[in-house]
Design an enzyme around this catalytic site. Structure first.
Site, PDB file in Angstrom:
ATOM      1  N   CYS A   1      -0.031 -20.063  -7.594  1.00 40.31           N
ATOM      2  CA  CYS A   1       0.222 -19.730  -6.190  1.00 40.31           C
ATOM      3  C   CYS A   1      -1.104 -19.733  -5.453  1.00 40.31           C
ATOM      4  O   CYS A   1      -2.032 -19.013  -5.826  1.00 40.31           O
ATOM      5  CB  CYS A   1       0.883 -18.359  -6.101  1.00 40.31           C
ATOM      6  SG  CYS A   1       0.923 -17.704  -4.439  1.00 40.31           S
TER       7      CYS A   1
ATOM      8  N   GLN B   1      -2.829  -2.024  -0.465  1.00 40.14           N
ATOM      9  CA  GLN B   1      -2.901  -3.247   0.348  1.00 40.14           C
ATOM     10  C   GLN B   1      -3.223  -4.463  -0.532  1.00 40.14           C
ATOM     11  O   GLN B   1      -4.043  -4.371  -1.435  1.00 40.14           O
ATOM     12  CB  GLN B   1      -3.988  -3.096   1.413  1.00 40.14           C
ATOM     13  CG  GLN B   1      -3.651  -2.088   2.489  1.00 40.14           C
ATOM     14  CD  GLN B   1      -2.640  -2.610   3.505  1.00 40.14           C
ATOM     15  OE1 GLN B   1      -2.139  -3.732   3.407  1.00 40.14           O
ATOM     16  NE2 GLN B   1      -2.319  -1.782   4.481  1.00 40.14           N
TER      17      GLN B   1
ATOM     18  N   CYS C   1       2.421  -2.863  10.761  1.00 39.81           N
ATOM     19  CA  CYS C   1       2.651  -4.172  10.155  1.00 39.81           C
ATOM     20  C   CYS C   1       3.816  -4.894  10.836  1.00 39.81           C
ATOM     21  O   CYS C   1       4.254  -5.936  10.372  1.00 39.81           O
ATOM     22  CB  CYS C   1       2.901  -4.026   8.656  1.00 39.81           C
ATOM     23  SG  CYS C   1       4.249  -2.911   8.290  1.00 39.81           S
TER      24      CYS C   1
HETATM   25  N1  SAH Z   1      -1.559   4.107   4.792  1.00 36.12           N
HETATM   26  C1  SAH Z   1      -1.251   3.584   3.495  1.00 36.12           C
HETATM   27  C2  SAH Z   1       0.220   3.230   3.276  1.00 36.12           C
HETATM   28  C3  SAH Z   1       0.963   2.553   4.388  1.00 36.12           C
HETATM   29  S1  SAH Z   1       2.551   1.929   3.941  1.00 36.12           S
HETATM   30  C4  SAH Z   1      -2.152   2.413   3.150  1.00 36.12           C
HETATM   31  O1  SAH Z   1      -2.832   1.848   4.015  1.00 36.12           O
HETATM   32  O2  SAH Z   1      -2.237   2.052   1.984  1.00 36.12           O
HETATM   33  C5  SAH Z   1       3.641   3.096   4.682  1.00 36.12           C
HETATM   34  C6  SAH Z   1       3.863   4.354   3.869  1.00 36.12           C
HETATM   35  O3  SAH Z   1       4.765   5.199   4.578  1.00 36.12           O
HETATM   36  C7  SAH Z   1       4.508   4.120   2.505  1.00 36.12           C
HETATM   37  O4  SAH Z   1       3.662   4.672   1.514  1.00 36.12           O
HETATM   38  C8  SAH Z   1       5.847   4.877   2.585  1.00 36.12           C
HETATM   39  O5  SAH Z   1       6.213   5.470   1.372  1.00 36.12           O
HETATM   40  C9  SAH Z   1       5.567   5.909   3.630  1.00 36.12           C
HETATM   41  N2  SAH Z   1       6.723   6.463   4.386  1.00 36.12           N
HETATM   42  C10 SAH Z   1       7.857   5.845   4.759  1.00 36.12           C
HETATM   43  N3  SAH Z   1       8.625   6.642   5.509  1.00 36.12           N
HETATM   44  C11 SAH Z   1       7.967   7.830   5.622  1.00 36.12           C
HETATM   45  C12 SAH Z   1       8.241   9.054   6.307  1.00 36.12           C
HETATM   46  N4  SAH Z   1       9.356   9.236   7.008  1.00 36.12           N
HETATM   47  N5  SAH Z   1       7.331  10.034   6.215  1.00 36.12           N
HETATM   48  C13 SAH Z   1       6.178   9.879   5.519  1.00 36.12           C
HETATM   49  N6  SAH Z   1       5.875   8.740   4.858  1.00 36.12           N
HETATM   50  C14 SAH Z   1       6.749   7.716   4.907  1.00 36.12           C
END
Ligand code: SAH
Length: 453
Positions: free
Chosen positions: A162, A286, A411
């Site tokens: 890939c 990420q 995103c």
């Molecule tokens: N900030 C992190 C993850 C972002 S992804 C980074 O940059 O790596 C979005 C995250 O939101 C996921 O880990 C998911 O589990 C969480 N999430 C989804 N719904 C949520 C909610 N209602 N309250 C808190 N976290 C939540």
């Protein structure tokens, strides 16, 4: 029934005026929208209609009369069938331009805001960037295959490699195919629910060059697993962890609930800047490490920290964003819904000796109310929600708390624009910065800096 302006199997001339979030060109025939794969905005084409529904049609390109100036020949040999990428027929410069336009367009259409959007920040090498791959294994004509599901099917197409992922991952997957033959491991057959090996997942610590393999199996056992482990680590000494995940269910979900360590530790490590992170087989991390650093540096720049700030890191995953800022802040409060991620966030804080980071498991919309009651008066709130965006009650609470600075990492430009519209009476938009975390695909990440009115 009303006569529709298009008929199945007929050929029409059409101008492509926009592109969908999954990379389909959009044109109109007598105001009736038609979605066309491999067609780009600005192109004039002839199209054959292959599907007609009540409100739209789907077409296939027959001929392109006038090409988009950034059209190129896709690099990847399986691009047409795979569906993992959907913008390889556009040059990288063209991709960055289209992503910026998409963000601007969503703010206008959904956010009802006519805003300035910065140029999308791209990367030098827009291929080979992914630090994670998950590949289904199967059998076709008595041959073991590993690759991807043909679009909209469950047929596995064998994949030589890939182009958007790390090359060693391709080599590990190819080697696993040989190992499966050597030790007679039978790939899982979804239809018959027989066989054992379902998926192979490979992750890489970009800075540390540590690799983790997860073998997803139907059964509790893998025959000859000691030999398999030995072959793998001899051939690829950079493998630091091999995990078996057991998923006995007839399901599309890749991972099951049970896991065991076959080799090494439960974690591999990586760095973003000089902050160290432990990554487990299940945690969200990420996939584009080069761009993640750029994204976090933008957040850091927008935060303008002096050491006195209290920061909320909402939807924090394993704590990456908050911990990246932690050294220059007074306190970090992270909230995340997945219990394992909170466990990892706490571990990551300890790993770096950051004692000013606090984590709470739960829904962001509920935990933030608790923090409000506890009089945690944050100076900055950073959110990084999943595609569906923030909960309305969450945003209302933030507005109520009168937090001076809001940094929104998103995103999905559509839900971002919706949420910014909700905030717009209370927050001024200072910067809108798209960052290309997923070259060759239509995905775009956006950071918005806002200050309280
Ligand atoms: N900030 C992190 C993850 C972002 S992804 C980074 O940059 O790596 C979005 C995250 O939101 C996921 O880990 C998911 O589990 C969480 N999430 C989804 N719904 C949520 C909610 N209602 N309250 C808190 N976290 C939540």
């Amino acid at each position: 029934m009303k006569q529709l302006p298009v008929k199945k199997n007929e050929i029409y001339d059409v101008e492509i005026t926009s592109i969908t979030h999954n990379g389909l060109g959009v044109g109109k025939i007598d105001n009736f929208p038609i979605f066309i794969k491999n067609a780009l905005p600005g192109e004039s084409i002839s199209v054959k209609v292959i599907v007609v529904k009540k409100n739209f049609a789907v077409g296939r390109v027959i001929e392109i009369y006038q090409e988009n100036e950034f059209r190129v020949k896709p690099k990847c040999s399986i691009y047409k069938d795979c569906g993992g990428c959907n913008l390889q027929h556009l040059s990288y410069l063209g991709q960055l331009k289209i992503k910026k336009d998409l963000v601007k367009e969503q703010f206008k259409r959904i956010g009802k805001l006519d805003v300035e959007v910065n140029d999308c920040i791209g990367m030098e090498n827009s291929f080979g960037y992914r630090n994670k791959t998950q590949v289904p294994f199967g059998t076709v004509n008595n041959k073991i295959v590993a690759g991807f599901y043909k679009e909209n099917t469950h047929e596995i197409i064998d994949m030589p490699g890939c182009d958007i992922q790390d090359e060693i991952m391709d080599n590990i997957i190819s080697y696993m195919k040989k190992i499966a033959v050597k030790y007679e491991i039978i790939p899982y057959n979804e239809e018959l629910n027989i066989g054992n090996l379902r998926h192979v997942i490979v992750r890489k610590g970009y800075i540390t060059n540590e690799y983790m393999i997860t073998l997803v199996t139907k059964d509790n056992d893998i025959t000859n697993y000691e030999k398999i482990v030995n072959d793998l680590i001899t051939e690829f000494p950079m493998i630091k962890s091999i995990i078996q995940n057991i998923n006995p269910s007839k399901t599309n979900t890749i991972l099951g609930d049970k896991q065991r360590i076959l080799y090494g530790e439960e974690y591999i490590f990586d760095f973003i800047g000089d902050v160290k992170f432990a990554i487990s087989s299940r945690s969200f991390y990420q996939v584009n490490p080069v761009q993640t650093k750029k994204l976090y540096d933008i957040i850091l720049e927008y935060a303008k920290l002096t050491g006195q700030e209290t920061i909320i890191d909402a939807y924090c995953g394993i704590g990456t964003i908050g911990l990246y800022l932690s050294k220059q802040a007074k306190a970090i409060y992270g909230v995340e819904i997945v219990p394992d991620a909170i466990k990892d966030a706490k571990l990551n804080a300890r790993l770096n000796n950051f004692s000013n980071a606090h984590y709470e498991e739960g829904k962001a919309e509920e935990v933030i109310k608790k923090w409000q009651k506890e009089n945690i008066n944050p100076d900055i709130i950073i959110v990084d929600p999943p595609r569906k965006g923030c909960d309305k009650t969450f945003l209302d609470t933030v507005i109520n708390m009168k937090i001076p600075k809001f940094i929104y990492v998103s995103c999905d430009p559509a839900t971002l624009a919706r949420d910014i519209n909700t905030l717009s009476a209370h927050y001024n938009i200072l910067e809108i910065q798209p960052v290309d975390m997923f070259p060759q695909t239509m995905h775009v990440e956006t950071v918005v800096l806002m200050s309280r009115v």
